[in-house]
Design a protein around this motif. Structure first.
Motif, PDB file in Angstrom:
ATOM      1  N   HIS A  99       0.751  -1.207  -0.129  1.00 37.76           N
ATOM      2  CA  HIS A  99      -0.057   0.004  -0.053  1.00 37.76           C
ATOM      3  C   HIS A  99       0.903   1.094   0.029  1.00 37.76           C
ATOM      4  O   HIS A  99       0.389   2.283  -0.680  1.00 37.76           O
ATOM      5  N   ALA A 100       1.900   1.104   0.681  1.00 37.23           N
ATOM      6  CA  ALA A 100       3.039   2.399   0.653  1.00 37.23           C
ATOM      7  C   ALA A 100       3.448   2.785  -0.534  1.00 37.23           C
ATOM      8  O   ALA A 100       3.645   3.843  -0.862  1.00 37.23           O
ATOM      9  N   PHE A 101       3.850   1.670  -1.566  1.00 39.15           N
ATOM     10  CA  PHE A 101       4.340   2.021  -2.815  1.00 39.15           C
ATOM     11  C   PHE A 101       3.539   1.773  -3.902  1.00 39.15           C
ATOM     12  O   PHE A 101       3.799   2.036  -5.024  1.00 39.15           O
ATOM     13  N   TYR A 102       2.151   1.474  -3.634  1.00 38.50           N
ATOM     14  CA  TYR A 102       1.236   1.260  -4.633  1.00 38.50           C
ATOM     15  C   TYR A 102       1.152   2.418  -5.587  1.00 38.50           C
ATOM     16  O   TYR A 102       0.968   3.562  -5.253  1.00 38.50           O
ATOM     17  N   GLY A 103       1.458   2.172  -6.894  1.00 38.41           N
ATOM     18  CA  GLY A 103       1.208   3.401  -7.948  1.00 38.41           C
ATOM     19  C   GLY A 103       2.476   4.343  -7.875  1.00 38.41           C
ATOM     20  O   GLY A 103       2.424   5.326  -8.623  1.00 38.41           O
ATOM     21  N   LYS A 104       3.217   4.060  -6.883  1.00 35.03           N
ATOM     22  CA  LYS A 104       4.634   5.043  -7.140  1.00 35.03           C
ATOM     23  C   LYS A 104       5.377   5.004  -8.173  1.00 35.03           C
ATOM     24  O   LYS A 104       5.773   3.798  -9.018  1.00 35.03           O
ATOM     25  N   LYS A 105       5.679   6.060  -9.089  1.00 35.77           N
ATOM     26  CA  LYS A 105       6.276   6.267 -10.142  1.00 35.77           C
ATOM     27  C   LYS A 105       7.681   5.500 -10.115  1.00 35.77           C
ATOM     28  O   LYS A 105       8.316   5.691  -9.181  1.00 35.77           O
ATOM     29  N   ASP A 106       8.326   4.656 -11.259  1.00 34.68           N
ATOM     30  CA  ASP A 106       9.671   4.071 -11.255  1.00 34.68           C
ATOM     31  C   ASP A 106       9.802   2.917 -10.371  1.00 34.68           C
ATOM     32  O   ASP A 106      11.078   2.595 -10.178  1.00 34.68           O
ATOM     33  N   ILE A 107       8.818   2.760  -9.509  1.00 36.80           N
ATOM     34  CA  ILE A 107       9.069   1.561  -8.428  1.00 36.80           C
ATOM     35  C   ILE A 107       8.012   0.200  -8.692  1.00 36.80           C
ATOM     36  O   ILE A 107       6.861   0.449  -8.859  1.00 36.80           O
ATOM     37  N   ASP A 108       8.608  -0.864  -8.856  1.00 41.47           N
ATOM     38  CA  ASP A 108       7.891  -2.116  -8.830  1.00 41.47           C
ATOM     39  C   ASP A 108       8.293  -2.679  -7.304  1.00 41.47           C
ATOM     40  O   ASP A 108       9.214  -2.575  -6.527  1.00 41.47           O
ATOM     41  N   LEU A 150      -3.938  -6.099  -5.334  1.00 46.58           N
ATOM     42  CA  LEU A 150      -3.610  -4.827  -5.711  1.00 46.58           C
ATOM     43  C   LEU A 150      -3.231  -4.702  -7.211  1.00 46.58           C
ATOM     44  O   LEU A 150      -3.941  -3.802  -7.987  1.00 46.58           O
ATOM     45  N   GLY A 151      -2.391  -5.723  -7.635  1.00 44.13           N
ATOM     46  CA  GLY A 151      -1.880  -5.557  -8.926  1.00 44.13           C
ATOM     47  C   GLY A 151      -0.867  -4.312  -9.206  1.00 44.13           C
ATOM     48  O   GLY A 151      -0.541  -3.881  -8.342  1.00 44.13           O
ATOM     49  N   ASN A 152      -1.116  -3.942 -10.532  1.00 43.02           N
ATOM     50  CA  ASN A 152      -0.251  -2.629 -11.088  1.00 43.02           C
ATOM     51  C   ASN A 152       1.154  -2.843 -10.879  1.00 43.02           C
ATOM     52  O   ASN A 152       1.757  -3.884 -11.568  1.00 43.02           O
ATOM     53  N   ASN A 153       1.718  -2.123  -9.850  1.00 40.12           N
ATOM     54  CA  ASN A 153       3.218  -2.281  -9.742  1.00 40.12           C
ATOM     55  C   ASN A 153       3.588  -3.330  -8.652  1.00 40.12           C
ATOM     56  O   ASN A 153       4.671  -3.401  -8.076  1.00 40.12           O
TER      57      ASN A 153
END
Length: 427
Positions: A141-150, A171-174
């Motif tokens: 949750h902390a990093f969800y959707g953060k740019k340039d971070i998987d 969550l999916g995405n990154n």
């Protein structure tokens, strides 16, 4: 802030370097060379949580980051409550589960995300972490959707609660999740192996969000100051804190707080039946057993990564062995304590019950005790309801997550298979 690798003292790094590197050479963890006590603790304890935390973290980090930058990071990360609840006379519970994923790891995960967002400068980063329960959700949750971070999360298949799992596997995405056919220690071993793999490190920009990472550890220091600040002033000097302990990062943060000048009379690091540390303190022999599954699954760790940090502070007298306790609590005792605490009017899930029992065992007659509740009882709905014969209401974040599809992939306990998978997907 200067830190060194506890396995290779020639590797000296700044705070920014330590956060971006994660794990040092030879799988060593980074730790400060020294800690300078904070002046006028009473004035610090009079501040509100966010203001105080900003000052603590600025003090620790030093001149690497401007104070106003740290203050903004803290304000973004710590935007939820910390509560101290009186359970019985002179015994309080510090509730750390009021964040977005209902666990104490929201503090460290969210502050680390703020750090990397500031430090990353557009470079690709892959967070690789193992979870025994709550780390996965907090980091995801902390990093969800953060740019340039998987984010890649490994967890032991079938060995964490469904509520814990669904909070991060939906969550999916990154956010990429793998259910490993093995224990948490197996997951952690693969994470460590990846950090020894130069090609993987370089191609993926590898970092870890386990409590290995110093940013998570320092964030956790802040809520111990809040716990003591919420005590009546006359009781602060007698504070005895009991921490449910698996990977030993949380009690390490408490020890750092004490080293900064927080009045902590005694510390208890209470484990479940995975009792490597209590046995070590008794025998001075480090003999991890095979990891056992327990009701308190987030503490099912036999080789705690943060023990070298704790031992460094104890061996260098940053905190006294005389005031440090570690006992184990078995399954039957955990259930009995849950009933005992519930009869006093407080609902404790297994980890919280273990912390309470460790406190009761070690607390002096004139002491004031604080035991930590690190996760919301509903994250262990099945076991809590079964043990206490009650029905729990499900908080909205958990109800929403449980209704979603799990997106995790199954993975055999084989580093080469993990390696091939993440390189193909993320490189």
């Amino acid at each position: 802030m200067q830190l060194h690798n506890l396995k290779d003292e020639t590797q000296q790094v700044s705070f920014v370097e330590a956060v971006k590197t994660g794990l040092g050479r030879n799988q060593g963890v980074f730790f400060p060379n020294s800690l300078t006590p904070i002046q006028d603790i009473d004035a610090l304890l009079d501040l509100d949580f966010v203001s105080r935390s900003s000052k603590i973290l600025s003090h620790l980090i030093g001149d690497e980051l401007p104070a106003d930058t740290v203050a903004q990071m803290v304000q973004n990360a710590f935007n939820f409550d910390v509560k101290l609840v009186e359970v019985e006379k002179d015994i309080y519970c510090l509730e750390l589960f009021h964040g977005p994923t209902l666990a104490f790891k929201d503090f460290g995960g969210r502050f680390m995300a703020e750090c990397l967002s500031v430090f990353n400068e557009g470079n690709k980063t892959t967070i690789l972490t193992a979870t025994s329960g709550d780390t996965g959700a907090a980091v995801a949750h902390a990093f969800y959707g953060k740019k340039d971070i998987d984010v890649v999360i490994l967890y032991p298949k079938g060995k964490i609660s469904l509520a814990q799992q669904k909070l991060f596997t939906t969550l999916g995405n990154n956010i990429h999740c793998y259910a490993v056919d093995g224990s948490f220690d197996d997951c952690q071993a693969m994470v460590k192996q990846a950090f020894l793999d130069d090609e993987v490190k370089q191609r993926l920009g590898l970092n870890s969000a386990n409590s290995i990472n110093i940013s998570r550890l320092l964030a956790q220091v802040c809520y111990y100051f809040e716990a003591v600040a919420k005590l009546p002033k006359a009781e602060r000097a007698k504070a005895h804190i009991s921490v449910p302990s698996g990977n030993f990062g949380n009690v390490c943060a408490a020890m750092i707080a004490a080293s900064l000048g927080l009045p902590v009379a005694k510390l208890s690091a209470t484990t479940n039946q995975n009792d490597t540390v209590p046995r070590y303190l008794a025998s001075k022999e480090w003999t991890p057993n095979a990891t056992l599954e327990s009701l308190s699954n987030a503490m099912d760790v036999s080789k705690p990564n943060n023990w070298p940090r704790v031992q460094f502070m104890l061996d260098n007298n940053w905190f006294s062995y005389d005031n440090f306790y570690s006992h184990s609590v078995d399954e039957a005792e955990t259930k009995a304590v849950m009933h005992d605490v519930y009869a006093k009017g407080y609902l404790a899930e297994p980890h919280t019950a273990i912390a309470y029992q460790g406190l009761k065992q070690d607390l002096a007659a004139d002491g004031v005790g604080i035991f930590l509740s690190t996760a919301h009882p509903a994250k262990f709905k099945e076991s809590v309801e079964d043990i206490l014969s009650i029905e729990l209401d499900m908080p909205k974040p958990l109800a929403d997550a449980l209704a979603k599809q799990c997106l995790a992939e199954d993975l055999v306990n084989d580093y080469q298979v993990l390696r091939e998978n993440i390189l193909a997907k993320l490189a």
